[in-house]
Design a protein around this motif. Structure first.
Motif, PDB file in Angstrom:
ATOM      1  N   SER A   1       7.192 -39.073  33.246  1.00 57.02           N
ATOM      2  CA  SER A   1       7.846 -37.956  33.216  1.00 57.02           C
ATOM      3  C   SER A   1       7.382 -36.496  33.099  1.00 57.02           C
ATOM      4  O   SER A   1       6.295 -36.295  32.976  1.00 57.02           O
ATOM      5  CB  SER A   1       8.577 -38.141  31.848  1.00 57.02           C
ATOM      6  OG  SER A   1       7.849 -37.919  30.758  1.00 57.02           O
ATOM      7  N   GLY A   2       8.237 -35.612  33.234  1.00 55.24           N
ATOM      8  CA  GLY A   2       7.878 -34.359  32.985  1.00 55.24           C
ATOM      9  C   GLY A   2       7.434 -34.302  31.270  1.00 55.24           C
ATOM     10  O   GLY A   2       7.623 -35.166  30.663  1.00 55.24           O
TER      11      GLY A   2
ATOM     12  N   TYR B   1       7.836 -32.717  27.621  1.00 60.32           N
ATOM     13  CA  TYR B   1       8.559 -31.902  26.521  1.00 60.32           C
ATOM     14  C   TYR B   1       7.909 -31.447  25.392  1.00 60.32           C
ATOM     15  O   TYR B   1       6.848 -32.065  24.840  1.00 60.32           O
ATOM     16  CB  TYR B   1       9.721 -32.702  26.526  1.00 60.32           C
ATOM     17  CG  TYR B   1      10.788 -32.848  27.239  1.00 60.32           C
ATOM     18  CD1 TYR B   1      11.846 -32.195  27.430  1.00 60.32           C
ATOM     19  CD2 TYR B   1      10.424 -33.868  28.337  1.00 60.32           C
ATOM     20  CE1 TYR B   1      12.990 -32.383  28.412  1.00 60.32           C
ATOM     21  CE2 TYR B   1      11.618 -33.896  29.178  1.00 60.32           C
ATOM     22  CZ  TYR B   1      12.685 -33.358  29.263  1.00 60.32           C
ATOM     23  OH  TYR B   1      13.409 -33.595  30.360  1.00 60.32           O
TER      24      TYR B   1
ATOM     25  N   GLN C   1      15.052 -38.245  26.365  1.00 63.00           N
ATOM     26  CA  GLN C   1      15.229 -37.639  27.348  1.00 63.00           C
ATOM     27  C   GLN C   1      14.106 -37.689  28.576  1.00 63.00           C
ATOM     28  O   GLN C   1      14.469 -37.825  29.540  1.00 63.00           O
ATOM     29  CB  GLN C   1      14.960 -36.079  26.844  1.00 63.00           C
ATOM     30  CG  GLN C   1      15.343 -34.943  27.916  1.00 63.00           C
ATOM     31  CD  GLN C   1      16.784 -35.121  28.475  1.00 63.00           C
ATOM     32  OE1 GLN C   1      17.439 -35.171  27.773  1.00 63.00           O
ATOM     33  NE2 GLN C   1      16.869 -35.327  29.742  1.00 63.00           N
ATOM     34  N   PRO C   2      12.795 -37.709  28.258  1.00 62.17           N
ATOM     35  CA  PRO C   2      12.074 -38.107  29.394  1.00 62.17           C
ATOM     36  C   PRO C   2      12.249 -39.288  30.174  1.00 62.17           C
ATOM     37  O   PRO C   2      12.082 -39.590  31.511  1.00 62.17           O
ATOM     38  CB  PRO C   2      10.658 -37.931  28.906  1.00 62.17           C
ATOM     39  CG  PRO C   2      10.815 -37.931  27.480  1.00 62.17           C
ATOM     40  CD  PRO C   2      12.264 -37.608  26.844  1.00 62.17           C
TER      41      PRO C   2
ATOM     42  N   ASP D   1      15.080 -38.767  32.347  1.00 63.02           N
ATOM     43  CA  ASP D   1      14.844 -38.309  33.610  1.00 63.02           C
ATOM     44  C   ASP D   1      14.028 -39.214  34.681  1.00 63.02           C
ATOM     45  O   ASP D   1      14.618 -38.769  35.966  1.00 63.02           O
ATOM     46  CB  ASP D   1      13.476 -37.299  33.184  1.00 63.02           C
ATOM     47  CG  ASP D   1      14.246 -36.070  32.408  1.00 63.02           C
ATOM     48  OD1 ASP D   1      15.527 -35.796  31.839  1.00 63.02           O
ATOM     49  OD2 ASP D   1      13.314 -35.460  31.876  1.00 63.02           O
TER      50      ASP D   1
ATOM     51  N   LYS E   1      11.981 -28.834  27.655  1.00 67.40           N
ATOM     52  CA  LYS E   1      11.118 -28.965  29.022  1.00 67.40           C
ATOM     53  C   LYS E   1       9.944 -27.786  29.228  1.00 67.40           C
ATOM     54  O   LYS E   1      10.550 -26.780  29.105  1.00 67.40           O
ATOM     55  CB  LYS E   1      11.963 -29.460  30.195  1.00 67.40           C
ATOM     56  CG  LYS E   1      11.128 -30.126  31.339  1.00 67.40           C
ATOM     57  CD  LYS E   1      11.885 -30.597  32.006  1.00 67.40           C
ATOM     58  CE  LYS E   1      10.913 -31.727  33.013  1.00 67.40           C
ATOM     59  NZ  LYS E   1      11.728 -32.253  34.116  1.00 67.40           N
TER      60      LYS E   1
ATOM     61  N   GLU F   1       8.268 -26.727  32.270  1.00 60.79           N
ATOM     62  CA  GLU F   1       8.103 -26.884  33.460  1.00 60.79           C
ATOM     63  C   GLU F   1       6.686 -26.271  33.867  1.00 60.79           C
ATOM     64  O   GLU F   1       6.312 -26.376  35.224  1.00 60.79           O
ATOM     65  CB  GLU F   1       9.106 -25.739  34.232  1.00 60.79           C
ATOM     66  CG  GLU F   1      10.540 -26.061  34.035  1.00 60.79           C
ATOM     67  CD  GLU F   1      11.129 -27.274  34.654  1.00 60.79           C
ATOM     68  OE1 GLU F   1      10.388 -27.822  35.487  1.00 60.79           O
ATOM     69  OE2 GLU F   1      12.039 -28.127  34.237  1.00 60.79           O
TER      70      GLU F   1
END
Length: 189
Positions: free
Chosen positions: A59-60, A62, A149-150, A153, A180, A182
């Motif tokens: 994931s991205g 956070y 959340q991740p 995603d 998040k 970015e």
């Protein structure tokens, strides 16, 4: 401990012919001490280097407010790793603890104390365990936006065992402390 294999997905050992179930694994990573991003990347690298553990996505990142932690705790960086594996859950737990130890994770009696690295098994296929060493699915992950959340995603249609769609679980928790980043990312080599 017994594993509950998915009877529809198997991996045959080419030498012995022994069948090993392939399980989907969800691993949550977190760090709020030291070089947080470096610790998360190191955990991803160590997981990817684990034999018979195949990272499929990351994931991205956070940045999250600490939850149920001591007052002086700093913000966490969190991410989720999805993988497929034929390894038993107990071996995965041993690997997770070894990775934490490699990043100088100090364990204390203080609940949710700050840490250099946290590697949590959230789900290992449909495996259930309620032993002190291994609790699956993770007993609090469904209440944690920094996990949901991740994970959402990566797999918006994922289902948390016995509790339902993670989309519904995410909608029911406070996610105001989850932001998040970015400008940060994790790579799989």
């Amino acid at each position: 401990m017994t594993e509950t294999p998915n009877p529809h997905i198997v991996d045959a050992d080419s030498l012995t012919g022994e069948m090993h179930p392939i399980r989907r694994v969800v691993v949550a990573l977190g760090s709020n001490l030291g070089e947080r991003l470096s610790s998360l990347q190191g955990a991803v690298d160590a997981l990817a280097d684990t034999p018979d553990f195949f990272v499929t996505s990351v994931s991205g990142i956070y940045e999250t407010d600490p939850v149920d932690a001591p007052e002086d705790s700093g913000p966490y960086l969190n991410a989720v790793v999805l993988a497929d594996t034929t390894l038993p859950a107990a071996r995965l737990m041993e690997r997770a603890l070894a990775i934490e130890d490699a990043y100088d994770r100090e364990r204390s009696d203080v609940r949710n104390a700050p840490r250099t690295l946290d590697v949590d098994l959230i789900v290992v296929g449909d495996r259930r365990s309620n032993e002190d060493f291994l609790r699956l699915p993770h007993p609090r992950a469904h209440e944690r936006a920094f996990v949901l959340q991740p994970w959402y995603d990566l797999e918006p249609d994922a289902v948390f065992p016995d509790l339902g769609p993670i989309a519904d679980l995410l909608a029911a928790v406070d996610s105001s402390g989850v932001r998040k980043r970015e400008d940060l990312s994790l790579e799989v080599e």
